[in-house]
Design a protein around this motif. Structure first.
Motif, mmCIF file in Angstrom:
data_model
loop_
_atom_site.group_PDB
_atom_site.id
_atom_site.type_symbol
_atom_site.label_atom_id
_atom_site.label_comp_id
_atom_site.label_asym_id
_atom_site.label_seq_id
_atom_site.Cartn_x
_atom_site.Cartn_y
_atom_site.Cartn_z
ATOM 1 N N VAL A 86 -71.778 8.160 -68.427
ATOM 2 C CA VAL A 86 -71.917 6.753 -68.063
ATOM 3 C C VAL A 86 -73.388 6.363 -68.117
ATOM 4 O O VAL A 86 -74.246 7.050 -67.542
ATOM 5 C CB VAL A 86 -71.364 6.485 -66.645
ATOM 6 C CG1 VAL A 86 -71.566 5.021 -66.255
ATOM 7 C CG2 VAL A 86 -69.886 6.862 -66.574
ATOM 8 N N ALA A 87 -73.670 5.263 -68.804
ATOM 9 C CA ALA A 87 -75.051 4.765 -68.921
ATOM 10 C C ALA A 87 -75.142 3.344 -68.385
ATOM 11 O O ALA A 87 -74.220 2.537 -68.547
ATOM 12 C CB ALA A 87 -75.509 4.798 -70.371
ATOM 13 N N VAL A 88 -76.277 3.050 -67.773
ATOM 14 C CA VAL A 88 -76.618 1.687 -67.371
ATOM 15 C C VAL A 88 -77.796 1.242 -68.231
ATOM 16 O O VAL A 88 -78.804 1.942 -68.317
ATOM 17 C CB VAL A 88 -77.000 1.610 -65.883
ATOM 18 C CG1 VAL A 88 -77.505 0.212 -65.538
ATOM 19 C CG2 VAL A 88 -75.803 1.974 -65.008
ATOM 20 N N ASN A 144 -86.445 -2.177 -59.129
ATOM 21 C CA ASN A 144 -85.148 -2.391 -58.473
ATOM 22 C C ASN A 144 -84.079 -1.463 -59.038
ATOM 23 O O ASN A 144 -83.255 -0.913 -58.289
ATOM 24 C CB ASN A 144 -84.711 -3.846 -58.630
ATOM 25 C CG ASN A 144 -85.555 -4.801 -57.805
ATOM 26 O OD1 ASN A 144 -86.218 -4.404 -56.849
ATOM 27 N ND2 ASN A 144 -85.555 -6.072 -58.187
ATOM 28 N N LEU A 145 -84.074 -1.295 -60.357
ATOM 29 C CA LEU A 145 -83.101 -0.405 -60.992
ATOM 30 C C LEU A 145 -83.315 1.043 -60.571
ATOM 31 O O LEU A 145 -82.366 1.755 -60.237
ATOM 32 C CB LEU A 145 -83.200 -0.516 -62.513
ATOM 33 C CG LEU A 145 -82.432 -1.659 -63.171
ATOM 34 C CD1 LEU A 145 -82.810 -1.752 -64.638
ATOM 35 C CD2 LEU A 145 -80.932 -1.474 -63.017
ATOM 36 N N LEU A 146 -84.559 1.486 -60.617
ATOM 37 C CA LEU A 146 -84.863 2.858 -60.219
ATOM 38 C C LEU A 146 -84.449 3.102 -58.766
ATOM 39 O O LEU A 146 -83.831 4.122 -58.437
ATOM 40 C CB LEU A 146 -86.356 3.139 -60.391
ATOM 41 C CG LEU A 146 -86.860 3.247 -61.831
ATOM 42 C CD1 LEU A 146 -88.393 3.255 -61.856
ATOM 43 C CD2 LEU A 146 -86.314 4.485 -62.515
ATOM 44 N N LYS A 147 -84.784 2.157 -57.921
ATOM 45 C CA LYS A 147 -84.471 2.263 -56.491
ATOM 46 C C LYS A 147 -82.961 2.377 -56.260
ATOM 47 O O LYS A 147 -82.504 3.121 -55.384
ATOM 48 C CB LYS A 147 -85.017 1.031 -55.772
ATOM 49 C CG LYS A 147 -84.929 1.059 -54.269
ATOM 50 C CD LYS A 147 -86.146 1.669 -53.642
ATOM 51 C CE LYS A 147 -86.175 1.417 -52.153
ATOM 52 N NZ LYS A 147 -87.234 2.224 -51.490
ATOM 53 N N ALA A 148 -82.191 1.644 -57.059
ATOM 54 C CA ALA A 148 -80.736 1.623 -56.882
ATOM 55 C C ALA A 148 -80.051 2.845 -57.494
ATOM 56 O O ALA A 148 -79.070 3.348 -56.946
ATOM 57 C CB ALA A 148 -80.158 0.347 -57.494
ATOM 58 N N VAL A 149 -80.558 3.329 -58.632
ATOM 59 C CA VAL A 149 -79.872 4.387 -59.381
ATOM 60 C C VAL A 149 -80.279 5.793 -58.953
ATOM 61 O O VAL A 149 -79.443 6.715 -58.912
ATOM 62 C CB VAL A 149 -80.114 4.202 -60.900
ATOM 63 C CG1 VAL A 149 -79.625 5.409 -61.686
ATOM 64 C CG2 VAL A 149 -79.435 2.930 -61.390
ATOM 65 N N ILE A 157 -73.531 7.890 -62.484
ATOM 66 C CA ILE A 157 -74.399 7.279 -63.496
ATOM 67 C C ILE A 157 -75.241 8.416 -64.070
ATOM 68 O O ILE A 157 -76.013 9.058 -63.355
ATOM 69 C CB ILE A 157 -75.309 6.183 -62.908
ATOM 70 C CG1 ILE A 157 -74.460 4.992 -62.424
ATOM 71 C CG2 ILE A 157 -76.327 5.706 -63.958
ATOM 72 C CD1 ILE A 157 -75.247 3.928 -61.678
ATOM 73 N N ASP A 158 -75.066 8.666 -65.352
ATOM 74 C CA ASP A 158 -75.766 9.774 -65.997
ATOM 75 C C ASP A 158 -77.084 9.343 -66.628
ATOM 76 O O ASP A 158 -78.050 10.119 -66.649
ATOM 77 C CB ASP A 158 -74.880 10.394 -67.076
ATOM 78 C CG ASP A 158 -73.566 10.898 -66.504
ATOM 79 O OD1 ASP A 158 -73.593 11.914 -65.788
ATOM 80 O OD2 ASP A 158 -72.513 10.260 -66.758
#
Length: 243
Positions: free
Chosen positions: A4-6, A103-108, A67-68
């Protein structure tokens, strides 16, 4: 098990090429973008809004349980020196380019940390390494992306999370065409094709790069073939920064 990718900013340009390539590799890809995408797994998201980012990531975890990969490619361009840059311009560029990535780093990262695995690619620029005229705010944001890639790589290496920045030079994207058109209008230049030719001549390879070429490099960094590259700035600029 399916990976899974974001991907942020996957509705056009380099981000769109990344989404297309990853899906071709049978990876489930979620595109987080403020611009609509007709494909499956599109989530409308203002990356500068941490609540929206957190909500999207939690929805992906509920649906996929993991999330990979993360590719942070959303960003905006702004041209101007310091005097030409308003405080609103400054805040907008930093909130989207740097704040959105943060924000993305913090969430993932907590989910990758839990899995003790993950690969992350941040989209920098040739301006993550060098300076260009009339680019004070944009340049600042791309240097910040380089910093986030390196510091995050160090902090999360013990969790088997690899983090790199891919730094494209001049790539033929809607962002590039928009910048060329704005420059032509500002300077009353009628023949835009001449600007494209001049831009190509500035590159040692004598051509403009293509989004698919950037996507292939990103895929390599996410793939199983990359086991030892982390904390790097991968230039893909036709040799421009080597001059």
């Amino acid at each position: 098990m399916n990976k899974v990718a974001v991907v942020s900013g996957g509705s056009n340009g380099i981000g769109k090429s990344i989404v297309k390539l990853l899906r071709k590799k049978n990876i489930t890809v979620y595109n987080l973008d403020i611009q609509t995408d007709e494909c499956d797994h599109y989530l409308k998201c203002n990356l500068a809004n941490k609540e929206e980012v957190n909500e999207c990531i939690m929805q992906i975890i509920r649906d996929e349980h993991t999330i990979d990969y993360l590719v942070s490619s959303a960003g905006i361009h702004f041209s101007g020196n310091i005097e030409q840059t308003t405080y609103d311009d400054f805040n907008r560029v930093l909130q989207i380019n740097v704040g959105g990535t943060f924000n993305l780093l913090k969430a993932v990262l907590p989910y990758m940390k839990k899995n003790n695995a993950g690969k992350i690619v941040l989209l920098g620029s040739d301006q993550s390494k060098i300076a260009k005229p009339n680019s004070s705010c944009y340049n600042l944001s791309k240097h910040a992306i380089a910093s986030l890639a390196k510091t995050t790589a160090i902090d999360y290496a013990k969790h088997n999370i690899l983090v790199n920045a891919v730094c494209p030079g001049t790539i033929e994207t809607p962002l590039y065409h928009n910048a060329i058109e704005k420059y032509a209008k500002k300077n009353n230049i009628q023949h835009i094709e001449q600007l494209h030719e001049e831009e190509a001549k500035l590159q040692p390879l004598n051509r403009i790069g293509q989004p698919d070429e950037v996507a292939e490099l990103i895929y390599f960094l996410l793939s199983d073939k990359n086991k030892y590259i982390t904390g790097s700035l991968q230039m893909i600029d036709g040799g421009f920064t080597a001059i």
